[in-house]
Enzyme design. Structure first.
Site: not given
Ligand code: NOJ
Ligand code: NOJ
Ligand code: CA
Ligand code: CA
Length: 718
Positions: A259, A261, A289, A359-360
Site C-alpha cells: 500500500r 502512501d 492512497e 485511520h484518516d
Molecule cells: C496518508 C496516511 O494515510 C496518513 O495517515 C499519513 O499521515 C499521511 N499520508 C502522511 O504519511
C-alpha cells in the site's frame, strides 16, 4: 463450496502429482483454484483485507515497547506508542481471530525504522507510532519487532492463508523545520545506518526545499512538503536507487502486497518506474492512497489508477458509502450512480481497494447510532466490485471522530458481534463465487432507500438486496435477475433480516417484502468451462516479465496466450491450470494490448484490455522546456517517439506540464518514466481547447541514462 485450504508445503507436491497423473492419461484430482490461493500475489479479487494500525492491535512482546515519554501503557494518550507489534498480530492470526472472520490479507503499518523523537505539537506529545515518520527504510521499527519477528509474522500468516501487505511511504522521511534543525530529527534519512542527509544539511538535494504545500494543485502537492514532512526528491539517482533497493529487501522477505502512501504527492513518472521495477522483480498487488473528499471526482486520480501499474484505494466508493449509509446525505440512486461511474472511470475497477473507514477519517460507527448502518455498509462493500479492506475494530463497532481517536487500541476481540458474523458469512463468498470476486455489476431494482444489484461472471450470479430504511419494510415487485429458476436462501442466514426468494422462469422473482434495515444475499454458482479471463496482474511489464492470468475454463492442457494478435506458447508459459496461467511478456512492439487465452482445444476467451508492454527497464527523466510562452487557456505537453512518451500522440500527449514550483513559467517541466539507455526523440506541444501547436525545427534528441535519473533542458523551438 468453500475451496479447501491448501497448506503451502503441499502445493508443489499436489501439482507435481497432478502433472504425473495427467501424463499417465488419468484425471487430475480437484484442487483448490490457485487464483484463490494465498500464493496468488498478483490477484487479490478473492481476498478480504484487514487494515491494522500495528501499534494499536495487540502487544505480543512488552520488551520492545518504547520507554519514557514515548509510551502510553493504557493507550490513553493516543499520539504515543501503545505497544502493539508483529508478535501481537501473529498471535491473533494463530488464535483464529482473523481467519474466523474470513480475512485473507492484512495491511500493516509501514514497517520501517521511524524516528524516536517525541514531538510536541501544540502541547500534545506525538510519536511515530503510526509508522509514517521514517528514518531508515532498510531497517525495522524496533517497536514492532526485528527482521526475525517480521519473517515469523509472514510465515504464520501464510500458514493460515493470509497475505501480508505493507504500508510504504517513500514520499517523505519525518517532520522537519527549514529554520530549526533541532526540531525532531530534522528529517534525517539513513541508508541501513549510514546518514544520507538531513533536511538542514542536504548538499546533494535529496530533499525538496520548497516550503509546505497549500494543496492548491497537483504540482504544489508533489514538490512541496506535505504538512511538515521532509519531502524527498525522487529525481536524484541516490534517492531513486535507495527506494528500489529498500522495497526489494521487503519483497525478499516475502510480502504479498504494497500500500503506497500519498501517491498524489509524488511524481507520476517516478512511481511508474518504481512499479516497473517491482513488477519486473517480484510482482505484487499494489495500491496507492490518493485521498478524495466527499463528492470529489478527479480525472488525474483515474489516470493514475489506469496507467501507473498500481491500483488505488477507492475513495469515491468509500465517500459515497459513508454518505448513503452513515450520514444520509446521499441515497441509493447516488450509490448506484457511483458504481456505474467508476465502472467506466477505472479501467480495472475490480482492482481498486474499497473500504468504509480508515485511520484518516472518522470511524464509520457513530456513538449512539444503530449498528445496522455499519453492517449494511460492510455487506455492500464485501459484495461489491473491488478488493474490500476492513479497518481494524470496525467489526467491534469502535467509534472515534478523527486522528488519533479513530486509531484507539482495539476495544475487544469478540467473535460474536453481528459485524464480525456478517464479515464471516460474506468473505468466503469472494473465494467460492467468481461473480463476487470478478463480476460486473447491474442495478436490478432501486429507489432512494432500496438497492438491489446483481454481480455476474459467466453464469455465476450473486444478487444483493439492501433496504437502508431502518423503520419501514419495502415491497419488492417486478424484480428480474439472472438467477436460474429455483429457491434461494439468504447467505447471511437472516443475520440482517434477509429473506428467501423464489425465482421463476426468465429470472423473475416472486414479490416479497424486504425487512426494514434488511440485507439479503442470494447466489448461484456453476462451473465455467469456456475460457474466461477474470483478472490480469500486474497490468504493466516489459518483455520477459511474468504476469498472472486468473480466470476459469482454461483447461488442464497448455494452450496459447495472446497479447493482441501476438501468440505466446511453449516455455514462455510457465504455468497453465484451469483457473490460472503464468506467462512471460513477449518481445513485441511496446504499447497497450488486450490479453486473451486460447485453450488447447482452440476455444478463445474474450480480451482483458489495457496491458502495457513497456519498451524495457525504466528510468525517470525530468524534461524541461524554457521560453514556452502561452496564451490564457493554453498549456504545454510532451510527446516523443516511445510508447512511454505516447508515440508522438498529438491527441493525448503527456501533460499538462508543471510551471510553478521547481521551474517557473515560461519554463515547464515533467518527470517521466522512459526506457533506460534509449535514444529519445521528443517535442513539446502547446494545446488549448482551440487547437494544437507543435514545436518547429528538428526533434530534440536525448539519450536516457542506463540507470539512475537525469534532467534534460531545452528551449522551445518556435
Ligand atoms: C496518508 C496516511 O494515510 C496518513 O495517515 C499519513 O499521515 C499521511 N499520508 C502522511 O504519511
Ligand atoms: C511531428 C514532429 O514534429 C515530428 O518530429 C514527428 O516525427 C512527427 N510529429 C511524428 O508524427
Ligand atoms: Ca510490544
Ligand atoms: Ca512529494
Amino acid at each position: 463450496m468453500i475451496p479447501l485450504a491448501r497448506k503451502p508445503w503441499c502445493w508443489p507436491l499436489a501439482r507435481w502429482s497432478s502433472a504425473l497423473l495427467m501424463a499417465a492419461g488419468l484425471a487430475a484430482p480437484a484442487l483448490a483454484a490457485p487464483d484463490t490461493d494465498v500464493s496468488n500475489k498478483q490477484g487479490f479479487n478473492t481476498d478480504v483485507i484487514y487494515q491494522i494500525v500495528t501499534d494499536r492491535f495487540s502487544d505480543g512482546n512488552a520488551a520492545n515497547n518504547p520507554g519514557g515519554s514515548a509510551f502510553s501503557s493504557d493507550c490513553s494518550q493516543r499520539k504515543l506508542y501503545c505497544g502493539g507489534d508483529w508478535k501481537g498480530i501473529q498471535n491473533k492470526i494463530e488464535d483464529g481471530y482473523l481467519t474466523g472472520m474470513g480475512v485473507t490479507a492484512i495491511w500493516i503499518s509501514q514497517p520501517v525504522e521511524n524516528i524516536t523523537a517525541v514531538i510536541n505539537y501544540s502541547g500534545v506529545n506525538s510519536t511515530a507510532y503510526h509508522g509514517y515518520w521514517a528514518r531508515d527504510f532498510k531497517k525495522t521499527n524496533p517497536a514492532f519487532g526485528n527482521f526475525t519477528d517480521f519473517s515469523n509474522l509472514i510465515a504464520a500468516a501464510h500458514l493460515k492463508n493470509i497475505k501480508v501487505i505493507i504500508d510504504f511511504a517513500p514520499n517523505h522521511s519525518s517532520p522537519a523545520s527549514a529554520t530549526d534543525t533541532t526540531f525532531a530529527e530534522n528529517g534525517r534519512l539513513y541508508d541501513n545506518g549510514t546518514l544520507l542527509a538531513s533536511y538542514g544539511s542536504d548538499p546533494n538535494g535529496y530533499f525538496h526545499h520548497n516550503g509546505g504545500t497549500s494543496f492548491s494543485n497537483l504540482e504544489d502537492g508533489i514538490y512541496r512538503n506535505l504538512f511538515d514532512l521532509a519531502d524527498l526528491n525522487h529525481n536524484k539517482a541516490t534517492v531513486d536507487a535507495y527506494f528500489k533497493n529498500a522495497i526489494k529487501a521487503w519483497l525478499d522477505l516475502g510480502i504479498d502486497g504494497i500500500r503506497f502512501d500519498a501517491v498524489k504527492h509524488m511524481p507520476f513518472g517516478w512511481q511508474k518506474s518504481l512499479m516497473s521495477y517491482v513488477h519486473g522483480y517480484k510482482p505484487v498487488f499494489s495500491f496507492g492512497e490518493w485521498f478524495l473528499s466527499a463528492n470529489e471526482v478527479d480525472p488525474a486520480n483515474h489516470y493514475f489508477a489506469n496507467a501507473s501499474g498500481m491500483s488505488l484505494l477507492d475513495f469515491q466508493f468509500a465517500q459515497k458509502v459513508r454518505q448513503v449509509f452513515k450520514e444520509g446525505s446521499a441515497d441509493m440512486v447516488g450509490l448506484n450512480q457511483m458504481i456505474s461511474d467508476t465502472a467506466s472511470q477505472y479501467a480495472q475497477v475490480n482492482d481498486q481497494v474499497t473500504f468504509i473507514d480508515n485511520h484518516d477519517m472518522p470511524r464509520f460507527q457513530v456513538a449512539g447510532a444503530s449498528g445496522r448502518k455499519l453492517e449494511q455498509a460492510l455487506a455492500f462493500t464485501l459484495t461489491s466490485r473491488g478488493v474490500p479492506a476492513i479497518y481494524y475494530g470496525t467489526e467491534q463497532y469502535m467509534t472515534g471522530t478523527g486522528d488519533p481517536d479513530n486509531r484507539a487500541k482495539i476495544s475487544a476481540f469478540s467473535t460474536t458481534t453481528t459485524a464480525y458474523k456478517v464479515i464471516k458469512a460474506l468473505a468466503p463468498l469472494r473465494k467460492s463465487n467468481p461473480a463476487i470476486a470478478y463480476g460486473s455489476t447491474t442495478q436490478r431494482w432501486i429507489n432512494s432507500n432500496v438497492y438491489i444489484y446483481e454481480r455476474k461472471f459467466g453464469s455465476n450470479v450473486a444478487v444483493v438486496a439492501i433496504n437502508r430504511d431502518l423503520v419501514n419494510t419495502a415491497s419488492i415487485g417486478g424484480l428480474v435477475t439472472s438467477l436460474p429458476a429455483g429457491s434461494y436462501t439468504d447467505k447471511l442466514t437472516g443475520l440482517l433480516g434477509g429473506n428467501s426468494i423464489t425465482v421463476g422462469s426468465g429470472g423473475s422473482v416472486s414479490n416479497f417484502t424486504l425487512a426494514a434495515g434488511g440485507v439479503a444475499v442470494w447466489q448461484y454458482t456453476t462451473a465455467i468451462t469456456t475460457p474466461t479471463v477474470a483478472h490480469v496482474g500486474p497490468m504493466l511489464g516489459k518483455s520477459g516479465n511474468t504476469i498472472t492470468i486468473d480466470g476459469r475454463g482454461f483447461g488442464a492442457t497448455k494452450g496459447t496466450v495472446y497479447f493482441g494478435a501476438n501468440p505466446v506458447t511453449g516455455t514462455a508459459i510457465t504455468q497453465w491450470e484451469d483457473t490460472q496461467i503464468k506467462v512471460q511478456v513477449p518481445s513485441i512492439t511496446p504499447g497497450s494490448y488486450g490479453v486473451s487465452v486460447k485453450t488447447a482445444a482452440s476455444v478463445a476467451s474474450g480480451s482483458y484490455n489495457g496491458f502495457q508492454v513497456l519498451t524495457g527497464p525504466q528510468v525517470t527523466v525530468r524534461f524541461v522546456v524554457n521560453n514556452a510562452t502561452t496564451v490564457p487557456g493554453e498549456s504545454v505537453y510532451l510527446t516523443g517517439d516511445k510508447f512511454e512518451l505516447t508515440n508522438w500522440s498529438a491527441a493525448t500527449p503527456l501533460g499538462p506540464l508543471f510551471n510553478q514550483v521547481v521551474y517557473s513559467y515560461p519554463s515547464w517541466y515533467t518527470d517521466v518514466n522512459v526506457p533506460a539507455g534509449s535514444v529519445i526523440n521528443f517535442k513539446f506541444i502547446k494545446k488549448s481547447a482551440g487547437g494544437t501547436t507543435w514545436e518547429g525545427g528538428s526533434n530534440h534528441v536525448f539519450t536516457a541514462p542506463a540507470s539512475g535519473t537525469a534532467t534534460v533542458t531545452v528551449n522551445w523551438q518556435p
